[in-house]
Design a protein around this motif. Structure first.
Motif, PDB file in Angstrom:
ATOM      1  N   ILE A   1     -52.688  29.558 -10.389  1.00  9.38           N
ATOM      2  CA  ILE A   1     -51.532  29.941 -11.199  1.00  9.38           C
ATOM      3  C   ILE A   1     -50.377  30.364 -10.302  1.00  9.38           C
ATOM      4  O   ILE A   1     -50.553  31.121  -9.343  1.00  9.38           O
ATOM      5  N   GLN A   2     -49.178  29.862 -10.636  1.00  6.45           N
ATOM      6  CA  GLN A   2     -47.967  30.235  -9.939  1.00  6.45           C
ATOM      7  C   GLN A   2     -46.917  30.687 -10.954  1.00  6.45           C
ATOM      8  O   GLN A   2     -46.911  30.238 -12.108  1.00  6.45           O
ATOM      9  N   ASP A   3     -46.039  31.553 -10.502  1.00 10.28           N
ATOM     10  CA  ASP A   3     -44.930  32.040 -11.310  1.00 10.28           C
ATOM     11  C   ASP A   3     -43.773  31.055 -11.167  1.00 10.28           C
ATOM     12  O   ASP A   3     -43.406  30.669 -10.051  1.00 10.28           O
ATOM     13  N   ILE A   4     -43.154  30.651 -12.286  1.00  8.51           N
ATOM     14  CA  ILE A   4     -42.070  29.681 -12.244  1.00  8.51           C
ATOM     15  C   ILE A   4     -40.909  30.173 -11.373  1.00  8.51           C
ATOM     16  O   ILE A   4     -40.248  29.386 -10.685  1.00  8.51           O
ATOM     17  N   LYS A   5     -40.700  31.491 -11.327  1.00  6.07           N
ATOM     18  CA  LYS A   5     -39.606  32.036 -10.517  1.00  6.07           C
ATOM     19  C   LYS A   5     -39.894  31.840  -9.038  1.00  6.07           C
ATOM     20  O   LYS A   5     -38.978  31.594  -8.252  1.00  6.07           O
TER      21      LYS A   5
ATOM     22  N   LEU B   1     -59.660  31.975 -12.273  1.00  5.75           N
ATOM     23  CA  LEU B   1     -58.204  32.080 -12.356  1.00  5.75           C
ATOM     24  C   LEU B   1     -57.725  32.684 -11.046  1.00  5.75           C
ATOM     25  O   LEU B   1     -57.981  33.850 -10.763  1.00  5.75           O
ATOM     26  N   ILE B   2     -57.025  31.896 -10.229  1.00  6.33           N
ATOM     27  CA  ILE B   2     -56.659  32.275  -8.871  1.00  6.33           C
ATOM     28  C   ILE B   2     -55.141  32.253  -8.724  1.00  6.33           C
ATOM     29  O   ILE B   2     -54.462  31.399  -9.284  1.00  6.33           O
ATOM     30  N   GLY B   3     -54.608  33.175  -7.944  1.00  5.83           N
ATOM     31  CA  GLY B   3     -53.175  33.182  -7.677  1.00  5.83           C
ATOM     32  C   GLY B   3     -52.749  34.471  -7.027  1.00  5.83           C
ATOM     33  O   GLY B   3     -53.556  35.392  -6.817  1.00  5.83           O
ATOM     34  N   GLU B   4     -51.477  34.564  -6.685  1.00  4.21           N
ATOM     35  CA  GLU B   4     -50.951  35.779  -6.094  1.00  4.21           C
ATOM     36  C   GLU B   4     -50.832  36.863  -7.157  1.00  4.21           C
ATOM     37  O   GLU B   4     -51.105  36.632  -8.339  1.00  4.21           O
ATOM     38  N   THR B   5     -50.406  38.047  -6.754  1.00  4.65           N
ATOM     39  CA  THR B   5     -50.258  39.142  -7.707  1.00  4.65           C
ATOM     40  C   THR B   5     -49.103  38.868  -8.674  1.00  4.65           C
ATOM     41  O   THR B   5     -48.101  38.242  -8.310  1.00  4.65           O
ATOM     42  N   ASN B   6     -49.290  39.345  -9.903  1.00  5.25           N
ATOM     43  CA  ASN B   6     -48.240  39.297 -10.936  1.00  5.25           C
ATOM     44  C   ASN B   6     -47.786  37.892 -11.322  1.00  5.25           C
ATOM     45  O   ASN B   6     -46.646  37.699 -11.722  1.00  5.25           O
ATOM     46  N   VAL B   7     -48.680  36.910 -11.197  1.00  8.41           N
ATOM     47  CA  VAL B   7     -48.318  35.566 -11.679  1.00  8.41           C
ATOM     48  C   VAL B   7     -48.790  35.346 -13.116  1.00  8.41           C
ATOM     49  O   VAL B   7     -48.503  34.300 -13.707  1.00  8.41           O
ATOM     50  N   GLY B   8     -49.559  36.320 -13.670  1.00  7.65           N
ATOM     51  CA  GLY B   8     -49.969  36.220 -15.073  1.00  7.65           C
ATOM     52  C   GLY B   8     -51.401  35.809 -15.296  1.00  7.65           C
ATOM     53  O   GLY B   8     -51.746  35.288 -16.359  1.00  7.65           O
ATOM     54  N   LYS B   9     -52.291  36.069 -14.324  1.00  4.30           N
ATOM     55  CA  LYS B   9     -53.694  35.670 -14.475  1.00  4.30           C
ATOM     56  C   LYS B   9     -54.369  36.409 -15.622  1.00  4.30           C
ATOM     57  O   LYS B   9     -55.051  35.808 -16.449  1.00  4.30           O
TER      58      LYS B   9
END
Length: 461
Positions: free
Chosen positions: A304-308, A223-231
């Protein structure tokens, strides 16, 4: 091999019943000396079950059921008795002590299966499948181990080895008549065709290791992504428990967190990673380095990306979380499948309809546990990773290494035939191939290899 051995074959702990297995030349006599029932076990028929008591010096230890197997019709090919007693830890340990006092020896790890191998009941590949079957955690893993136990790999190797052995003997026969160079017992064209066929089969088997290993070890999903995207929230939603700490504070996850689940009969190993961002925190930097390593080693990457953030003007749709070698969509052999996920879809007026396009992003709400579209995409990717065209699939690293060496040897035979080398060199390469094939099934092995294999078995199997 001359000792009579005993061990508890059921897991350690209290239960309704426990099974104590006894195998060896004196197995029936030793258990018979402690067993009191309608039938004297020493006179019992093969494959018969008897109710009675374990008694010594007038003391009754327990009421038991004793199953008698006579050689060679048993798992070990020796006389064997399986005693089903009540699951009290005291009864189990005392029964073992009484058996040892009567002449048994406590079995070593894997010794029952090792005796089955040494007595010719099963070959080494099938023996290893026993351990894999016991350790299986999913339907796919169980099915694969059961196929191997029934000889799917062993049968394939036996056919290749038998055909190759015939030609090797003909080539060596020529060497016995070296003074007569005109004599040729092994038809070179036929040998070349056989070498090509064997190379093809060995290539298929070694390629099947990718699928077999994914089934056996579980598919690694990062599960990869920036911080606070919900991983971490997504990991908890996928496995159905609060496995990872969830916080609004950026950089909460600083190390990888692993958890498993079975989906569609296949085991998946999810790896929650530290959020990727620019930071001066040395500890967080170490976590980010591990995140990138997890992405490189995983068989499936969920980005994973945040919709915002996706909706934010001027922002890239794909953050630099995943290496450029990744490409979304279907998994190619030896590559990693990338699934793009847009999280927090609950903030949208309506959730987008799931797309059949494997390159399209998947919209989910990890907080609301609305992850069904992602599970469907995961299952599709997992089925592709574990699919194989071969009837025989290998999942054992030892088998893979041996078959790789066998394939290298048979390619040297092909090169030698093309170059017209002498029979001496062909014979050496043919022998190398035969040796490597024999190592898979145990026709050629060493005590050191056997000890290494069976020492990893549980005691009592």
């Amino acid at each position: 091999m001359s000792d009579t051995i005993c061990a508890i074959s059921t897991p350690y702990g209290c239960g309704g019943i426990a099974v104590v297995r006894v195998s060896g030349e004196q197995a029936i006599a030793i258990v018979g000396s402690l067993f009191r029932g309608r039938t004297d076990l020493r006179e019992a028929k093969a494959n018969s079950v008897h109710y009675g008591e374990i008694v010594r010096g007038g003391e009754v230890l327990d009421e038991v059921v004793a199953t008698v197997f006579r050689a060679p019709h048993s798992f070990t090919s020796e006389d064997t008795v399986e005693i089903s007693c009540h699951g009290s830890l005291y009864i189990q340990q005392e029964l073992l002590r009484w058996l040892v006092d009567a002449g048994c020896r406590l079995a070593k790890a894997g010794e029952f299966t090792q005796r089955a191998f040494l007595n010719g009941k099963i070959d080494l590949a099938e023996a290893e499948a026993v351990a894999d079957l016991i350790a299986s955690q999913s339907k796919a893993e169980k099915d694969l181990a059961l196929k191997q136990l029934k000889g799917s790999v062993s049968g394939e190797i036996a056919v290749l080895r038998e055909r190759l052995l015939r030609f090797t003997s003909l080539v060596e026969l020529e060497l016995d008549f070296a003074d007569h160079e005109e004599l040729e017992f092994a038809d070179r064209r036929e040998l070349k065709a056989l070498a090509e066929e064997i190379h093809g089969r060995l290539s298929d088997l070694t390629r099947s290791f990718q699928a077999g290993n994914a089934i056996k070890e579980g598919i690694a999903v990062a599960l990869i992504g920036e911080t606070n995207v919900g991983k971490s929230t997504l990991l908890n939603a996928l496995v159905g428990e609060e496995r990872a700490i969830v916080s609004d504070i950026a950089g909460t996850t600083r190390d990888t967190v692993e958890e498993t689940m079975v989906l569609g009969g296949i085991l998946y190993r999810f790896i929650d990673t530290a959020g990727i961002r620019e930071t001066d925190d040395r500890i967080e930097q170490m976590g980010i380095a591990r995140s990138r390593k997890a992405a490189e080693e995983a068989q499936i990457v969920i980005e994973i990306q945040d919709i915002k953030e996706v909706k934010c003007p001027g922002r890239q749709v794909s953050p630099p979380a995943v290496m450029e070698v990744r490409s979304p969509g279907r998994t190619q052999e030896g590559s990693t499948s990338l699934i793009r996920v847009i999280n927090k879809a609950d903030l949208l007026p309506s959730t987008p309809t799931p797309s059949d396009d494997p390159e399209a992003p998947v919209y989910i709400s990890a907080r609301n546990k609305e992850v069904a579209p992602l599970l469907a995409r995961l299952q599709e990717a997992g089925e592709q990773l574990t699919a194989t065209r071969n009837a025989a699939t290998i999942s054992n690293v030892r088998h893979y290494e041996a078959l790789t060496r066998a394939d290298e040897a048979i390619r040297r035979v092909q090169e030698g035939l093309t170059a017209g080398v002498s029979g001496e060199f062909l014979s050496m390469d043919l022998h190398d191939c035969l040796t490597a094939l024999g190592e898979v099934t145990g026709q050629i092995t060493s005590d050191e290899v056997l000890h290494s294999i069976f020492s990893h078995f549980c005691i009592g199997k």
